[in-house]
Scaffold this motif. Structure first.
Motif, PDB file in Angstrom:
ATOM      1  N   GLY A   7       0.829  -1.193   0.000  1.00 43.77           N
ATOM      2  CA  GLY A   7       0.000   0.000   0.000  1.00 43.77           C
ATOM      3  C   GLY A   7       0.864   1.243   0.000  1.00 43.77           C
ATOM      4  O   GLY A   7       1.938   1.264   0.611  1.00 43.77           O
ATOM      5  N   ALA A   8       0.419   2.265  -0.694  1.00 47.96           N
ATOM      6  CA  ALA A   8       1.137   3.543  -0.731  1.00 47.96           C
ATOM      7  C   ALA A   8       0.131   4.652  -0.978  1.00 47.96           C
ATOM      8  O   ALA A   8      -0.913   4.441  -1.608  1.00 47.96           O
ATOM      9  CB  ALA A   8       2.208   3.537  -1.819  1.00 47.96           C
ATOM     10  N   ALA A   9       0.470   5.837  -0.492  1.00 46.72           N
ATOM     11  CA  ALA A   9      -0.384   7.003  -0.711  1.00 46.72           C
ATOM     12  C   ALA A   9       0.449   8.253  -0.502  1.00 46.72           C
ATOM     13  O   ALA A   9       1.433   8.247   0.241  1.00 46.72           O
ATOM     14  CB  ALA A   9      -1.575   7.010   0.241  1.00 46.72           C
ATOM     15  N   SER A  10       0.057   9.341  -1.177  1.00 48.14           N
ATOM     16  CA  SER A  10       0.794  10.603  -1.106  1.00 48.14           C
ATOM     17  C   SER A  10      -0.184  11.761  -1.160  1.00 48.14           C
ATOM     18  O   SER A  10      -1.226  11.683  -1.818  1.00 48.14           O
ATOM     19  CB  SER A  10       1.770  10.730  -2.290  1.00 48.14           C
ATOM     20  OG  SER A  10       2.619   9.601  -2.403  1.00 48.14           O
ATOM     21  N   GLY A  11       0.179  12.849  -0.494  1.00 54.23           N
ATOM     22  CA  GLY A  11      -0.653  14.045  -0.540  1.00 54.23           C
ATOM     23  C   GLY A  11      -0.332  14.976   0.608  1.00 54.23           C
ATOM     24  O   GLY A  11       0.711  14.854   1.261  1.00 54.23           O
ATOM     25  N   THR A  12      -1.232  15.914   0.848  1.00 49.54           N
ATOM     26  CA  THR A  12      -1.042  16.869   1.936  1.00 49.54           C
ATOM     27  C   THR A  12      -2.192  16.752   2.924  1.00 49.54           C
ATOM     28  O   THR A  12      -3.357  16.602   2.532  1.00 49.54           O
ATOM     29  CB  THR A  12      -0.958  18.313   1.408  1.00 49.54           C
ATOM     30  OG1 THR A  12      -2.140  18.605   0.645  1.00 49.54           O
ATOM     31  CG2 THR A  12       0.259  18.496   0.527  1.00 49.54           C
ATOM     32  N   VAL A  13      -1.837  16.813   4.197  1.00 47.69           N
ATOM     33  CA  VAL A  13      -2.806  16.786   5.286  1.00 47.69           C
ATOM     34  C   VAL A  13      -2.366  17.829   6.308  1.00 47.69           C
ATOM     35  O   VAL A  13      -1.209  17.815   6.747  1.00 47.69           O
ATOM     36  CB  VAL A  13      -2.887  15.392   5.948  1.00 47.69           C
ATOM     37  CG1 VAL A  13      -3.930  15.418   7.083  1.00 47.69           C
ATOM     38  CG2 VAL A  13      -3.243  14.318   4.931  1.00 47.69           C
ATOM     39  N   ASP A  14      -3.259  18.717   6.672  1.00 47.95           N
ATOM     40  CA  ASP A  14      -2.957  19.767   7.658  1.00 47.95           C
ATOM     41  C   ASP A  14      -1.725  20.578   7.253  1.00 47.95           C
ATOM     42  O   ASP A  14      -0.908  20.971   8.106  1.00 47.95           O
ATOM     43  CB  ASP A  14      -2.745  19.162   9.047  1.00 47.95           C
ATOM     44  CG  ASP A  14      -3.985  18.430   9.562  1.00 47.95           C
ATOM     45  OD1 ASP A  14      -5.106  18.847   9.177  1.00 47.95           O
ATOM     46  OD2 ASP A  14      -3.840  17.463  10.323  1.00 47.95           O
ATOM     47  N   GLY A  15      -1.564  20.808   5.945  1.00 51.66           N
ATOM     48  CA  GLY A  15      -0.460  21.616   5.455  1.00 51.66           C
ATOM     49  C   GLY A  15       0.879  20.907   5.382  1.00 51.66           C
ATOM     50  O   GLY A  15       1.892  21.532   5.055  1.00 51.66           O
ATOM     51  N   ARG A  16       0.901  19.604   5.653  1.00 51.90           N
ATOM     52  CA  ARG A  16       2.147  18.842   5.616  1.00 51.90           C
ATOM     53  C   ARG A  16       2.073  17.805   4.501  1.00 51.90           C
ATOM     54  O   ARG A  16       1.008  17.229   4.226  1.00 51.90           O
ATOM     55  CB  ARG A  16       2.416  18.150   6.956  1.00 51.90           C
ATOM     56  CG  ARG A  16       2.315  19.073   8.157  1.00 51.90           C
ATOM     57  CD  ARG A  16       2.806  18.408   9.421  1.00 51.90           C
ATOM     58  NE  ARG A  16       4.275  18.393   9.455  1.00 51.90           N
ATOM     59  CZ  ARG A  16       4.982  17.885  10.466  1.00 51.90           C
ATOM     60  NH1 ARG A  16       4.349  17.333  11.495  1.00 51.90           N
ATOM     61  NH2 ARG A  16       6.296  17.911  10.443  1.00 51.90           N
ATOM     62  N   THR A  17       3.211  17.538   3.877  1.00 56.07           N
ATOM     63  CA  THR A  17       3.276  16.500   2.842  1.00 56.07           C
ATOM     64  C   THR A  17       3.449  15.151   3.514  1.00 56.07           C
ATOM     65  O   THR A  17       4.405  14.930   4.272  1.00 56.07           O
ATOM     66  CB  THR A  17       4.446  16.757   1.888  1.00 56.07           C
ATOM     67  OG1 THR A  17       4.245  18.007   1.227  1.00 56.07           O
ATOM     68  CG2 THR A  17       4.547  15.648   0.848  1.00 56.07           C
ATOM     69  N   ILE A  18       2.516  14.237   3.225  1.00 60.37           N
ATOM     70  CA  ILE A  18       2.513  12.917   3.853  1.00 60.37           C
ATOM     71  C   ILE A  18       2.636  11.849   2.782  1.00 60.37           C
ATOM     72  O   ILE A  18       1.960  11.902   1.751  1.00 60.37           O
ATOM     73  CB  ILE A  18       1.204  12.672   4.647  1.00 60.37           C
ATOM     74  CG1 ILE A  18       0.970  13.800   5.653  1.00 60.37           C
ATOM     75  CG2 ILE A  18       1.245  11.312   5.332  1.00 60.37           C
ATOM     76  CD1 ILE A  18       1.995  13.882   6.745  1.00 60.37           C
ATOM     77  N   GLY A  19       3.509  10.873   3.013  1.00 65.81           N
ATOM     78  CA  GLY A  19       3.624   9.715   2.137  1.00 65.81           C
ATOM     79  C   GLY A  19       3.558   8.444   2.958  1.00 65.81           C
ATOM     80  O   GLY A  19       4.334   8.273   3.912  1.00 65.81           O
ATOM     81  N   LEU A  20       2.626   7.564   2.619  1.00 60.54           N
ATOM     82  CA  LEU A  20       2.509   6.272   3.300  1.00 60.54           C
ATOM     83  C   LEU A  20       3.197   5.191   2.485  1.00 60.54           C
ATOM     84  O   LEU A  20       3.065   5.149   1.257  1.00 60.54           O
ATOM     85  CB  LEU A  20       1.041   5.886   3.482  1.00 60.54           C
ATOM     86  CG  LEU A  20       0.162   6.748   4.386  1.00 60.54           C
ATOM     87  CD1 LEU A  20      -1.269   6.223   4.359  1.00 60.54           C
ATOM     88  CD2 LEU A  20       0.709   6.768   5.808  1.00 60.54           C
ATOM     89  N   GLN A  21       3.915   4.299   3.156  1.00 57.55           N
ATOM     90  CA  GLN A  21       4.495   3.124   2.541  1.00 57.55           C
ATOM     91  C   GLN A  21       4.237   1.941   3.474  1.00 57.55           C
ATOM     92  O   GLN A  21       4.720   1.906   4.609  1.00 57.55           O
ATOM     93  CB  GLN A  21       5.996   3.306   2.306  1.00 57.55           C
ATOM     94  CG  GLN A  21       6.770   2.026   2.064  1.00 57.55           C
ATOM     95  CD  GLN A  21       6.181   1.157   0.969  1.00 57.55           C
ATOM     96  OE1 GLN A  21       5.739   1.656  -0.061  1.00 57.55           O
ATOM     97  NE2 GLN A  21       6.178  -0.164   1.178  1.00 57.55           N
ATOM     98  N   LEU A  22       3.464   0.974   2.965  1.00 59.91           N
ATOM     99  CA  LEU A  22       3.006  -0.146   3.780  1.00 59.91           C
ATOM    100  C   LEU A  22       3.188  -1.450   3.024  1.00 59.91           C
ATOM    101  O   LEU A  22       2.926  -1.515   1.818  1.00 59.91           O
ATOM    102  CB  LEU A  22       1.524   0.031   4.135  1.00 59.91           C
ATOM    103  CG  LEU A  22       1.132   1.386   4.739  1.00 59.91           C
ATOM    104  CD1 LEU A  22      -0.365   1.578   4.650  1.00 59.91           C
ATOM    105  CD2 LEU A  22       1.625   1.489   6.172  1.00 59.91           C
ATOM    106  N   GLY A  23       3.642  -2.480   3.712  1.00 68.27           N
ATOM    107  CA  GLY A  23       3.802  -3.781   3.064  1.00 68.27           C
ATOM    108  C   GLY A  23       3.442  -4.902   4.014  1.00 68.27           C
ATOM    109  O   GLY A  23       3.430  -4.728   5.238  1.00 68.27           O
ATOM    110  N   GLY A  24       3.164  -6.060   3.439  1.00 65.96           N
ATOM    111  CA  GLY A  24       2.812  -7.200   4.270  1.00 65.96           C
ATOM    112  C   GLY A  24       2.934  -8.513   3.543  1.00 65.96           C
ATOM    113  O   GLY A  24       3.047  -8.575   2.320  1.00 65.96           O
TER     114      GLY A  24
END
Length: 336
Positions: A216-233
């Motif tokens: 799983g992965a996701a990118s964007g901005t939340v509360d004015g901060r750049t957030i990137g998720l990187q998830l594996g299983g």
């Protein structure tokens, strides 16, 4: 819930393979920048088990773009896809070529271009000081996108050791701001600045013949901060390594925990739950990108679901809120 593990952070360059071709024990760990020399992957040693690829996906509020350049030794598998989120229209072009002659892949990340050349498609991936240029062309689809690399931008690079003979080096690079254009059936679209994000999956390794994984992965901005998720299983379970982390304004926060993945294989568009002691995320898909390939020695079945993540992730700076972050979660089963 998840299981916490102890992982070693690497800070100096290291060879992935010993001269014998086996895994270098000193290479096992994770890093914030690509430090591994993977030139030992390829060639006659363990022929047929060597897997090398570059996969990029770009998300915008209206479109999803992906490209793959790969060599599996006995075959090269390449692909281009553009999906219009608004209309649901998808154009996908793939090519499977014998051996690895149609693929150009550098010995290590950043050491040279990646290219695919077949009668039906062309892909070019070129590094520059400020980012990575992604170009692709096939019938009814084309794109020219630059995944920018902000100063100080970190990645998650991990060695996953199944054994001395079977191991994988992966670099997951999320939340790369992107600019450029795409064409779908003759309609050109400029990528919206500030709302377009690229994610890299760089892989070099020697794999077992059968493997299943979640990513799983996701990118964007939340509360004015750049957030990137990187998830594996699944594919990393029991190896002592994980590929879990969150990028906050370019800084990686490693999640050393095997996470739980809960989803309904009878309904891929039902919400997914990815969770652990320091992670609680709900993923709500809007599109299931299915794939299925069955050849003599190669087979792959996958559900790559695109949608939005919400929830929270704990970091050393405190709890990070995730809200409507566009990305994907996938279930893949390979025979290769």
């Amino acid at each position: 819930m998840g299981r916490r593990i102890v992982e070693r952070e690497l800070t100096e360059e290291v060879a992935l393979c010993l001269p014998s071709g086996r895994l270098n024990p000193d290479a096992v760990g994770w890093s914030r920048t690509p430090l591994h020399d993977t030139s030992g992957i390829g060639g006659p040693t363990s022929w047929g088990r060597n897997k090398r690829w570059e996969y990029w996906a770009v998300t915008t509020p209206t479109h999803i773009v992906s490209l793959t350049v790969s060599s599996l030794d006995y075959a090269s598998v390449h692909g281009i896809m553009i999906h219009d989120i608004r209309s649901g229209r998808t154009v996908e072009r793939g090519a499977v070529a014998p051996l690895s002659g149609s693929a150009t892949l550098a010995a290590r990340l950043g050491a040279g271009p990646a290219r695919a050349r077949t009668r039906s498609l062309s892909i070019d991936i070129d590094e520059s000081a400020g980012g990575t240029r992604l170009r692709g062309r096939s019938a009814d689809v084309a794109f020219d996108i630059t995944a920018e690399r902000p100063d100080g931008h970190e990645v998650l690079a991990v060695v996953v050791p199944w054994s001395q003979k079977r191991f994988q080096y992966t670099v997951k690079d999320v939340a790369r701001p992107s600019v450029g254009w795409l064409e779908l059936a003759g309609d050109r679209v400029e990528l919206p600045v500030g709302e377009s994000w690229a994610v890299l999956d760089h892989g070099r390794g020697r794999w077992p013949y059968r493997m299943q994984w979640n990513w799983g992965a996701a990118s964007g901005t939340v509360d004015g901060r750049t957030i990137g998720l990187q998830l594996g299983g699944r594919w990393t379970d029991g190896t002592g390594s994980t590929e879990n982390g969150v990028l906050v304004d370019g800084t990686l926060h490693k999640i050393s925990e095997e996470l739980g993945w809960d989803y309904d294989e009878r309904d891929w568009l039902a919400p997914w739950h990815i969770h652990g002691t320091g992670v609680d995320l709900t993923f709500v898909p809007f599109w299931d990108h299915t794939s299925s390939t069955e050849l003599v020695v190669f087979g792959s079945r996958g559900h790559q679901c695109f949608g939005h993540y919400s929830g929270w992730v704990d970091t050393t700076e405190g709890r990070i809120r995730v809200d409507a972050l566009l990305g994907w979660a996938e279930d893949v089963r390979n025979r290769w």
